[in-house]
Design an enzyme around this catalytic site. Structure first.
Site, mmCIF file in Angstrom:
data_model
loop_
_atom_site.group_PDB
_atom_site.id
_atom_site.type_symbol
_atom_site.label_atom_id
_atom_site.label_comp_id
_atom_site.label_asym_id
_atom_site.label_seq_id
_atom_site.Cartn_x
_atom_site.Cartn_y
_atom_site.Cartn_z
ATOM 1 N N THR A 190 -1.321 26.557 21.689
ATOM 2 C CA THR A 190 -0.518 27.216 22.720
ATOM 3 C C THR A 190 -1.491 27.921 23.649
ATOM 4 O OG1 THR A 190 1.325 27.566 21.205
ATOM 5 C CG2 THR A 190 1.307 28.896 23.200
ATOM 6 N N LYS B 286 6.768 25.559 26.515
ATOM 7 C CA LYS B 286 6.542 26.503 25.412
ATOM 8 C C LYS B 286 6.694 27.944 25.909
ATOM 9 C CE LYS B 286 4.874 28.066 21.378
ATOM 10 N NZ LYS B 286 5.164 27.742 19.995
ATOM 11 N N LYS C 221 -0.282 37.136 22.447
ATOM 12 C CA LYS C 221 -1.126 36.188 23.176
ATOM 13 C C LYS C 221 -0.236 35.328 24.073
ATOM 14 C CE LYS C 221 -1.892 32.416 21.343
ATOM 15 N NZ LYS C 221 -1.887 30.965 21.296
#
Ligand SMILES: NC(=O)C1=CN([C@@H]2O[C@H](COP(=O)(O)OP(=O)(O)OC[C@H]3O[C@@H](n4cnc5c(N)ncnc54)[C@H](OP(=O)(O)O)[C@@H]3O)[C@@H](O)[C@H]2O)C=CC1
Ligand SMILES: NC(=O)C1=CN([C@@H]2O[C@H](COP(=O)(O)OP(=O)(O)OC[C@H]3O[C@@H](n4cnc5c(N)ncnc54)[C@H](OP(=O)(O)O)[C@@H]3O)[C@@H](O)[C@H]2O)C=CC1
Ligand SMILES: NC(=O)C1=CN([C@@H]2O[C@H](COP(=O)(O)OP(=O)(O)OC[C@H]3O[C@@H](n4cnc5c(N)ncnc54)[C@H](OP(=O)(O)O)[C@@H]3O)[C@@H](O)[C@H]2O)C=CC1
Lengths: 289, 289, 289, 289
Positions: free
Chosen positions: D97, D172, D240
């Site tokens: 990711t 995502k 993050k």
């Protein structure tokens, strides 16, 4: 009187460099768009140079006041950059509002070359620059500060060494964080008063001396009531600064819940075309659905 | 000099009533917990009465300073209430911070009985009350205000008629709304500076004169750095006041996003035992995870 | 089959009462605006009465579904109110979304008169009411619930006793609180995807089965992409409900930071004319500056 | 069956690479900490290599699953990096990711070398990786996707091409944004129910099928009631990811007010030691003052 260079003649740099020259220093300026440099020379005297490096050549004090971290790196580093032109023993005073990281990075790079780097962001806005009454928050070494302070005084009402390299920028961050929440609170209060049908001039007059009082209330309260924002400190700059604060907060662990939220509100002001509006324009989001 | 009554000798009312007596007025006090009334009489002279109605009897100016809307109704209405004792033509000055609704309701009820009701919440805190330098924000009729103002002056540095009934309370709401966002912003700024390792006394000194400056920064900045909150304006009172503001905002349509959020943060301060801490204790939520 | 009454034939009550009658119960209805009651009788049979009291007379189960706390008190109490007409031993099932406080207050008042009161707010919306598949969350006594549940089943797919009086309302509050934050998060996600130029039908299809999935994503995702809100659960109702939640949270000490914030965002939707829009209209605040 | 390489055998990569090998592909792995690579070979067969470049040599499909943008650059670029080892015509599938920016940057760099780059972040968590039922969101060219999809299927229950390079990461991001607001809303709802004294198992059971329902409510509701967070998707990863979303939002102009706020709440969870706690641990901030 000292030989100086000034890189970046924007809304702030132009009058700041002017004050240096008027104080008797010998100033060479550089501006990316050279027309502004020519205009400056015709207004204040001094001279201009075609690159930051050439402007900086031979100067004891070199000032910069550009946009952001990337701008800074681009005027400082590389062939025609300031570092390339500066003499050993000279002092670089950076008045850009930038990150503490870039300040420390440039401080270290300068040190390697025998140059002193002082991060020295200012507050006081365009008016403060024009009237030479800025507040200058410095980070760096004591001896370099001691040499630079009397020169900086040409455009400052207050100039303080806050601590080691980066501390000037960190102090400016504290300043901007305080403003974000404060202006949002003020916006909610003023808008509430307007919606409640109060005579807001009277209200601001009564409450501005007490526990709700602030510089923003005294200097922006009335224009907020009138939805006037075509002046002052631009929302685009504020968002850049809050971005720097939020980034730094990831490193030092300080939480900024309302600052992060208000930063998003400022994004909405930008969407409404308020890029150049004063920071007090947060009230527009409340005044108009 | 006038015959006065004062109902509610709490942190605020006790010294306020004292200033009235010291200014030469003839004051009869009432307090639910009678020991405080006795202490007051022994300190300032004047006299005390066993019910609000009896205290109010024969007085030209009747003051009240109790907790909230419900308290107000309970000392004003009913058999032993102030209204029951007051003479036609007398003036009721309510210094409680309460809703504009209850002010208008009591104003109307008073009017029916030939009494003038002025909502007159104050700012300036315990110190302002003790030193007789409160700011008094009034709502009501001009003639009643004109009669009451010289008497109110005994404990005020500023006393203004803001508009019709309820306007005093609405002005106080603007004040509290401005404070909530401001203190949260200040908390985030100060805490950020501490976490960044800055010398915060120096920082506050440098930035407090500029665009980030505020009464709170000047008067609470240092104690916030030290996490000291055992003084000042209590979080419990602040939450009561913000509750009033949020309620009123449903009626006038003013949105209060950050005020609503900060109100929830204050709930967390209460959970941490901060009911009596100063409003600047918001920083505790940032300083301690 | 039981003798029933139904008070309040709005968007929800009208079809709910219809299902009771269709299930074979003998229903007498009352509606403030009598035209709706007449229409109902002509559609479903049964009968109507000119006051809540007369509708309730002789009924074993009396239902109500009106707007809010104040509406409730006005149809229940007083001369022509439901309580005035109800028999000892009968059961009152209130399907209004209201406060737990008013539920407990009416439960106690009912008990004094030998009546059982069950707070029984519903979820499932207009479609759920029309199709008789509502979820009914009850608070009150087990025996009264046991008697009422088979009757309620006429319009429910699920009907549960959650606990003592007020528990039905509290459960509904949990439901509404969960929705507020969820819909705001969904709005930010969907709007982000649109701004990023993604094919949002594809995105919703891919992510709706995973950790980001929700009823709202599956049932409102596509209409949010198209900015369509003229259906569903109205913002005005949502704000009423969130107001109830925020009020209750002051008592039970549960903090609701994002719920309080989203409630303010809904106020902005109202300002934009979205009073009757579906709750998913929060995205409008992001889609249009 | 194809020759594959897998770089990064963490919580996710380890079982993902295992599924590839078990599906019959010939997998060479690389892991910075080589012990994990050895363990993997002893568990699944296949082979390991001392650098990403050597692992990638001769492979038709090269997978990576490391931490963040910087990690990605460090395993891809440079002498021993994946790019250095890969053949023309091979396909690089990155399951990290990361930002859409780094995806586009690596896509372009790969293209110059005749390699196809697909950004392919996953959702489904550790359990999804172990059971080989991840959702894979891809960005890149159709032909490369068509070749890679059957191989990816070894660890996926769904694998879709969302659009051009970067679209997998953007999808995502939408997923993570939706989760942040949703989990905060759920936390406020569940905590409110607990504080209200409700039987929360019953409540979650009743409301999870309706408009408040979500994957998080069904899969995390009960553990939230019990304040259990030692599993699931770690707060550090969430921060993050939200950092990536907030950064991207500056470019595409999507506002994220509640996401930005919840990101700050997650910072507080980290301060409380919750770096590895599941994202549902937001409720801890409400449950404990
Ligand atoms: N404290 C501050 O700094 C400031 C306070 N205010 C406002 O001023 C008001 C008073 O504050 P403060 O003096 O600090 O409060 P305190 O709690 O110290 O005093 C409250 C007073 O009201 C009386 N009282 C309360 N309820 C009743 C009731 N139902 N019947 C009879 N008497 C009652 C109390 O009587 P008893 O002694 O029997 O309890 C006491 O005299 C509040 O509205 C507050 O918001 C405004 C500005 C600053
Ligand atoms: N709509 C929905 O999707 C859902 C609604 N709810 C809840 O159900 C309740 C009813 O909603 P809904 O049916 O949509 O509302 P409507 O506005 O359609 O209907 C309200 C009903 O209450 C009556 N009423 C309101 N106030 C009074 C009063 N003071 N005296 C007498 N009658 C009164 C109205 O009568 P009149 O016809 O004369 O105006 C009408 O019959 C609300 O509490 C709502 O929050 C719960 C879940 C979903
Ligand atoms: N865990 C989860 O539930 C989910 C995770 N993700 C995402 O998947 C990715 C991987 O997560 P996860 O497997 O949990 O993470 P882990 O921390 O368990 O594993 C990270 C892996 O990357 C390697 N790595 C990290 N940095 C470098 C570097 N600079 N050079 C070489 N190798 C490096 C590590 O090597 P070493 O062993 O030497 O440390 C390790 O193999 C992340 O982007 C995460 O956001 C997505 C969905 C769910």
């Amino acid at each position: 009187m000292a030989k100086c260079a000034f890189i970046g003649l924007g809304v702030m740099g132009y009058p700041m460099a002017g004050h240096l020259q008027k104080a008797g220093h010998d100033v060479t300026v550089y501006n990316r768009t050279s027309a502004k440099a020519e205009k400056w020379v015709s207004e204040f005297g001094g001279s201009s140079a075609p690159t930051p490096a050439e402007a900086a050549k031979g100067a004891e004090f070199v000032f910069s006041c550009v946009g952001n971290d990337d701008d800074l790196r681009s005027v400082m580093l590389g062939d025609g950059g300031m570092f390339a032109g500066m003499d050993k023993g000279s002092v670089l005073i950076d008045n850009t509002t930038a990150s503490a990281d870039v300040a420390r990075e440039l401080y270290a790079a300068a040190k390697d070359m025998g140059i002193s780097f002082i991060d020295a962001p200012v507050s006081g806005g365009q008016a403060g620059a024009e009237n030479g009454v800025l507040t200058v928050m410095c980070g760096g070494d004591q001896d370099a500060f001691d040499r630079a302070a009397p020169v900086i005084d040409a455009f400052a009402k207050s100039c303080k060494l806050m601590g080691e390299s980066g501390s000037g920028q960190l102090t400016k961050m504290v300043n901007q964080i305080c403003i974000a929440g404060l202006v949002q609170g003020l916006s909610e209060g003023v808008n509430f008063g307007v919606k409640a049908g109060l005579d807001m001039e009277k209200v601001l007059d009564v409450i501005s001396k007490g526990a709700a009082g602030s510089w923003q209330m005294e200097n922006r309260g009335s224009t907020m009531v009138e939805n006037k924002f075509d002046f002052g400190f631009a929302v685009d700059w504020m968002r850049k600064d809050l971005g720097i604060c939020l980034e730094e907060s990831k490193r030092n662990g300080a939480r900024l819940p309302v600052t992060a939220l208000v930063d998003q509100f400022y994004a909405q002001v930008q969407e409404r075309g308020g890029n150049r509006w004063d920071t007090s324009s947060l009230i527009d989001l409340l005044a108009r659905g």
